[in-house]
Enzyme design. Structure first.
Site, mmCIF file in Angstrom:
data_model
loop_
_atom_site.group_PDB
_atom_site.id
_atom_site.type_symbol
_atom_site.label_atom_id
_atom_site.label_comp_id
_atom_site.label_asym_id
_atom_site.label_seq_id
_atom_site.Cartn_x
_atom_site.Cartn_y
_atom_site.Cartn_z
ATOM 1 N N ASP A 26 0.861 -1.177 0.000
ATOM 2 C CA ASP A 26 0.000 0.000 0.000
ATOM 3 C C ASP A 26 0.898 1.228 0.000
ATOM 4 O O ASP A 26 1.587 1.502 0.982
ATOM 5 C CB ASP A 26 -0.895 -0.026 1.240
ATOM 6 C CG ASP A 26 -1.806 1.187 1.333
ATOM 7 O OD1 ASP A 26 -1.679 2.109 0.502
ATOM 8 O OD2 ASP A 26 -2.641 1.212 2.254
ATOM 9 N N ALA A 50 -1.669 3.872 -8.860
ATOM 10 C CA ALA A 50 -2.399 5.134 -8.999
ATOM 11 C C ALA A 50 -3.875 4.942 -8.691
ATOM 12 O O ALA A 50 -4.426 3.869 -8.886
ATOM 13 C CB ALA A 50 -2.246 5.691 -10.417
ATOM 14 N N TYR A 115 -8.646 14.593 -10.052
ATOM 15 C CA TYR A 115 -7.664 13.594 -10.466
ATOM 16 C C TYR A 115 -6.382 14.271 -10.959
ATOM 17 O O TYR A 115 -5.274 13.909 -10.543
ATOM 18 C CB TYR A 115 -8.250 12.708 -11.567
ATOM 19 C CG TYR A 115 -7.228 11.811 -12.223
ATOM 20 C CD1 TYR A 115 -6.699 10.717 -11.548
ATOM 21 C CD2 TYR A 115 -6.794 12.059 -13.523
ATOM 22 C CE1 TYR A 115 -5.758 9.894 -12.151
ATOM 23 C CE2 TYR A 115 -5.856 11.245 -14.130
ATOM 24 C CZ TYR A 115 -5.341 10.158 -13.442
ATOM 25 O OH TYR A 115 -4.398 9.352 -14.039
ATOM 26 N N LYS A 119 -2.564 14.014 -9.311
ATOM 27 C CA LYS A 119 -1.395 13.548 -10.047
ATOM 28 C C LYS A 119 -0.309 14.623 -10.094
ATOM 29 O O LYS A 119 0.889 14.309 -10.032
ATOM 30 C CB LYS A 119 -1.792 13.133 -11.460
ATOM 31 C CG LYS A 119 -2.661 11.881 -11.531
ATOM 32 C CD LYS A 119 -1.926 10.638 -11.038
ATOM 33 C CE LYS A 119 -0.879 10.161 -12.020
ATOM 34 N NZ LYS A 119 -0.236 8.890 -11.589
#
Length: 272
Positions: A26, A50, A115, A119
């Site tokens: 994890d 991801a 999102y 990122k």
């Protein structure tokens, strides 16, 4: 989906590969990440982990950022402590899609959704963690082992006589096998640091990709053009997310059509 392709590509090239699933590692658990990477004694780490649920991230941005932001930083810091190079995978969604020519590595980022923000946080953490890193932005992935647009179209094409697909989102479809080979090359090479772009060559709309898939698969399913406003989603998508590169070190991948053909062949889906 991408992790499986990277592990397979590295194995084909004779590398000793330690491939870990989410259940085994994890990335949000910094101590566990540090212990596992230290025990593996890697020369390079390719982070394919991801949160990829773009719509889900809109209502769970903290959870998405825990994986895509802090999780990316945990992996990069652990790699640095182990003396390993880190190759990190990022996305076209760090851009807002307003440009009408390929986005370059030096273009200003401006994510329009949770999102993309998560990122971008990962890119920043990786860059801050080590000097020996390559951040590879890619887009529109398809391949074995995960949900993707090509598989969705194949399933719909078997069930329906026609489908509606948007024409106003343009990008570069990328077969995971082609990208994986580029990522492994960067992991092997060393020295090339910073942000690089790597996608299937060329560009198309989702509509054009659907037409290509049906043509190559021999499916008699009509594709009707439509627009994004007819299919509202929780998260906005960049209208134009074609990635180009201004860096000679960036992997050059085959045309996206070659990736579609190879993937359909791999699936044994051929024109009939």
């Amino acid at each position: 989906m991408l992790g499986q392709a990277v592990a397979a590509a590295a194995t084909r090239l004779g590398h000793d590969v330690v491939a870990l699933s989410r259940a085994e590692l994890d990335v949000t658990d910094a101590d566990h990440v540090r212990r596992v990477i230290a025990a593996a004694e890697p020369r390079a780490v390719v982070n394919c982990a991801a949160w990829t649920d773009v719509d889900g991230a809109e209502t769970a941005e903290a959870a998405a950022t825990a994986v895509n932001g802090e999780g990316a930083g945990n992996v990069a810091r652990a790699a640095a402590e182990a003396g390993a190079r880190i190759v990190h995978v990022s996305t076209d969604y760090v851009f807002d899609g307003t440009k009408r020519e390929p986005w370059l590595e030096s273009d200003a980022v401006n994510p329009i959704g949770a999102y993309g923000r998560s990122k971008l946080a990962g890119e920043e953490q990786v860059a801050a963690a080590t000097d020996e890193y390559a951040i590879v932005r890619t887009a529109w992935l398809f391949g074995a082992g995960g949900r993707n647009f090509v598989d969705t179209m194949l399933a719909l094409g078997e069930e329906r006589d026609e489908v509606s697909v948007v024409t106003d989102q343009v990008g570069s479809p990328t077969w995971t096998v082609h990208l994986a080979e580029g990522l492994v090359e960067l992991a092997e090479r060393g020295g090339d640091v910073g942000i690089l772009h790597a996608t299937g060559g060329g560009a198309c709309s989702w509509y054009e990709l659907a037409v290509e898939v049906f043509d190559r698969a021999g499916l008699r399913c009509r594709v009707l053009p439509t627009s994004s406003d007819r299919f509202p989603r929780p998260a906005r998508r960049p209208a134009y997310s074609v990635l180009g590169s201004e860096r000679d070190e960036a992997p050059v991948l085959p045309p996206w059509q070659d990736g579609v053909a190879a993937y359909l062949s791999e699936r044994a889906v051929v024109a009939r």
